[in-house]
Design a protein around this motif. Structure first.
Motif, mmCIF file in Angstrom:
data_model
loop_
_atom_site.group_PDB
_atom_site.id
_atom_site.type_symbol
_atom_site.label_atom_id
_atom_site.label_comp_id
_atom_site.label_asym_id
_atom_site.label_seq_id
_atom_site.Cartn_x
_atom_site.Cartn_y
_atom_site.Cartn_z
ATOM 1 N N ARG A 198 38.362 33.914 34.424
ATOM 2 C CA ARG A 198 38.076 32.783 35.296
ATOM 3 C C ARG A 198 37.525 31.634 34.459
ATOM 4 N N PHE A 199 38.069 30.428 34.676
ATOM 5 C CA PHE A 199 37.609 29.252 33.957
ATOM 6 C C PHE A 199 36.597 28.474 34.798
ATOM 7 N N PHE A 235 39.364 19.934 32.721
ATOM 8 C CA PHE A 235 39.662 20.533 34.027
ATOM 9 C C PHE A 235 39.275 22.010 34.083
ATOM 10 N N GLY A 236 38.147 22.329 33.471
ATOM 11 C CA GLY A 236 37.596 23.678 33.542
ATOM 12 C C GLY A 236 37.982 24.588 32.401
ATOM 13 N N LEU A 237 38.965 24.217 31.615
ATOM 14 C CA LEU A 237 39.450 25.101 30.549
ATOM 15 C C LEU A 237 38.473 25.213 29.381
ATOM 16 N N ASP A 238 37.494 24.285 29.304
ATOM 17 C CA ASP A 238 36.484 24.386 28.250
ATOM 18 C C ASP A 238 35.425 25.430 28.565
ATOM 19 N N ASN A 239 35.398 25.890 29.794
ATOM 20 C CA ASN A 239 34.352 26.822 30.218
ATOM 21 C C ASN A 239 34.953 28.134 30.721
ATOM 22 N N SER A 240 34.145 29.157 30.701
ATOM 23 C CA SER A 240 34.539 30.464 31.232
ATOM 24 C C SER A 240 33.423 30.973 32.126
ATOM 25 N N THR A 241 33.727 31.187 33.416
ATOM 26 C CA THR A 241 32.692 31.679 34.316
ATOM 27 C C THR A 241 32.597 33.204 34.314
ATOM 28 N N ASP A 242 33.729 33.886 34.101
ATOM 29 C CA ASP A 242 33.699 35.348 34.072
ATOM 30 C C ASP A 242 34.938 35.885 33.366
ATOM 31 N N ILE A 243 34.767 37.029 32.722
ATOM 32 C CA ILE A 243 35.860 37.742 32.046
ATOM 33 C C ILE A 243 35.679 39.228 32.328
ATOM 34 N N ARG A 244 36.771 39.887 32.636
ATOM 35 C CA ARG A 244 36.712 41.325 32.896
ATOM 36 C C ARG A 244 37.854 42.020 32.163
ATOM 37 N N ILE A 245 37.532 43.120 31.491
ATOM 38 C CA ILE A 245 38.526 43.960 30.820
ATOM 39 C C ILE A 245 38.398 45.367 31.394
ATOM 40 N N GLY A 246 39.502 45.897 31.928
ATOM 41 C CA GLY A 246 39.418 47.184 32.604
ATOM 42 C C GLY A 246 40.552 48.127 32.261
ATOM 43 N N PHE A 247 40.273 49.413 32.435
ATOM 44 C CA PHE A 247 41.249 50.480 32.242
ATOM 45 C C PHE A 247 41.250 51.349 33.494
ATOM 46 N N LYS A 299 31.736 40.145 32.065
ATOM 47 C CA LYS A 299 30.667 39.239 31.642
ATOM 48 C C LYS A 299 29.633 39.062 32.749
ATOM 49 N N GLY A 300 30.100 38.845 33.976
ATOM 50 C CA GLY A 300 29.208 38.532 35.085
ATOM 51 C C GLY A 300 29.028 37.038 35.224
ATOM 52 N N ALA A 301 28.995 36.542 36.460
ATOM 53 C CA ALA A 301 28.949 35.100 36.697
ATOM 54 C C ALA A 301 27.619 34.633 37.278
ATOM 55 N N THR A 302 26.641 35.523 37.397
ATOM 56 C CA THR A 302 25.316 35.148 37.884
ATOM 57 C C THR A 302 24.296 35.544 36.816
ATOM 58 N N ALA A 303 23.013 35.549 37.179
ATOM 59 C CA ALA A 303 21.977 35.988 36.236
ATOM 60 C C ALA A 303 22.146 37.463 35.893
ATOM 61 N N VAL A 304 22.794 38.216 36.784
ATOM 62 C CA VAL A 304 23.072 39.636 36.540
ATOM 63 C C VAL A 304 24.353 39.724 35.720
ATOM 64 N N GLN A 305 24.229 40.030 34.421
ATOM 65 C CA GLN A 305 25.368 39.987 33.516
ATOM 66 C C GLN A 305 25.510 41.281 32.716
ATOM 67 N N GLN A 306 26.521 41.300 31.834
ATOM 68 C CA GLN A 306 26.837 42.460 30.996
ATOM 69 C C GLN A 306 27.070 43.687 31.891
ATOM 70 N N LEU A 307 28.088 43.579 32.728
ATOM 71 C CA LEU A 307 28.349 44.561 33.776
ATOM 72 C C LEU A 307 29.286 45.670 33.306
ATOM 73 N N ILE A 308 28.914 46.890 33.615
ATOM 74 C CA ILE A 308 29.741 48.070 33.318
ATOM 75 C C ILE A 308 30.081 48.727 34.649
ATOM 76 N N GLY A 312 42.497 30.669 37.115
ATOM 77 C CA GLY A 312 42.258 31.988 36.541
ATOM 78 C C GLY A 312 43.573 32.704 36.343
ATOM 79 N N PHE A 313 43.519 33.766 35.592
ATOM 80 C CA PHE A 313 44.724 34.565 35.410
ATOM 81 C C PHE A 313 44.337 36.019 35.227
ATOM 82 N N SER A 314 45.280 36.876 35.486
ATOM 83 C CA SER A 314 45.125 38.303 35.190
ATOM 84 C C SER A 314 46.462 38.818 34.679
ATOM 85 N N ILE A 315 46.396 39.703 33.725
ATOM 86 C CA ILE A 315 47.613 40.298 33.173
ATOM 87 C C ILE A 315 47.364 41.784 32.989
#
Length: 324
Positions: free
Chosen positions: A78-79, A93-105, A121-130, A310-313
């Protein structure tokens, strides 16, 4: 005073799942016979295949699981805001920033049961999410309409690894013990394939956060809905919308303290199939990707230009041994 929660979230998980199954009615019948819509299948009672092409629309899950012995690797991004005070040309137009990133299996234990592991990553004060999650097909739609909808259960546990805030006892990360870092999501996913080109989903959701900002809700119910409309052989339009049911007094208090309003989440986008990949290009006002964040804590709105690209692949790998 620091907010302390004494709820037993594990029991909430199972209880809500069972009650939802017993109490939520089936979707209404389709106006036309599904058997004809799917191309004139003659066999009765066959399971409807490929209601959706992916396990998620934009923000919401679908009823789809991974086949047995398959591994699905997925990246979500998410940008920043495209427009508004935090967007525009200066922020590309938002591409300089990243609000959240998720990598999953996600891995298919069986064709009906999928387990997952993700880091966000997490998009609030609660971050580094597993995140650890489980998805199971409970009931599957049939071509003769004897079973008109598919029902899938989704459960997740998310643990925040962010450093605890020891200075502000009212903060959302003022953790006193390890279990304070945990949040739980349970969903019942009702899905129906009305035709080869149209599928819809309805998702009652229950969220339990062991620890929150002072005077925020530990328990929250929400309702999400969405769909997929096929535009061509490999391209589809996807959309989803989520409504959280917040306590009015607590909502007003938090909006006054944080100087931010809470909003429902809306996502729209395109889904593209390219061989073994499924690619999503989407726009949404949600900054977060995880359910335990975007459902209760979306504070950006489309009307102020606070929507983002945003994108997902995803890429699937099969570990099934083929006979020579």
């Amino acid at each position: 005073m620091k907010k302390i929660n004494t709820n037993r979230c594990q029991h909430h998980f199972v209880t809500v799942l069972l009650l939802s199954l017993l109490g939520f009615p089936f979707l209404t019948r389709a106006q036309e016979d599904l058997e004809k819509e799917l191309g004139g299948m003659n066999s009765k009672g066959e399971k409807v295949m490929a209601t959706f092409k992916s396990g998620k629309l934009i923000n919401l899950h679908t009823n789809e699981t991974i086949h047995k012995n398959e591994l699905d690797f997925k990246v979500d991004h998410r940008f920043g805001d495209i427009a508004g005070s935090n967007g525009g040309v200066s922020q590309f137009f938002g591409l300089d920033n990243s609000t959240d990133i998720r990598i999953g299996f996600d891995y298919g234990i069986t064709d009906r049961l999928t387990v997952g592991l993700a880091r966000a990553k997490g998009a609030t004060a609660v971050q580094q999410l597993i995140e650890l999650n489980l998805k199971m097909r409970l009931i599957e739609q049939t071509t003769d309409d004897q079973i008109p909808v598919s029902i899938t259960g989704f459960l997740s546990n998310t643990t925040a690894a962010v450093k605890a805030n020891r200075e502000d006892p009212t903060a959302a990360t003022s953790y006193g013990k390890f279990t304070d870092r945990m949040s739980y999501v349970s969903q019942i996913i009702f899905a129906r394939k009305f035709s080869p080109g149209l599928s819809l989903v309805l998702i009652p959701t229950y969220i339990h956060r062991n620890y929150t900002q002072f005077n925020d809700q530990n328990d929250l119910f929400a309702l999400g809905g969405g769909g997929r409309l096929k535009l061509s052989k490999r391209i589809s339009f996807v959309v989803d919308y989520t409504i959280p049911f917040r306590n009015a007094q607590q909502k007003a208090y938090l909006e006054e303290v944080n100087l931010k309003k809470f909003y429902n989440t809306l996502g729209v986008g395109l889904e593209m199939e390219t061989g073994g990949h499924v690619f999503h290009l989407n726009f949404t006002n949600a900054t977060a990707i995880q359910e335990m964040q975007f459902i209760p804590e979306t504070t950006t709105t489309w009307t102020k230009g606070q929507y983002r690209w945003g994108f997902s692949i995803s890429r699937r790998f099969s570990f099934t041994k083929h006979k020579k």
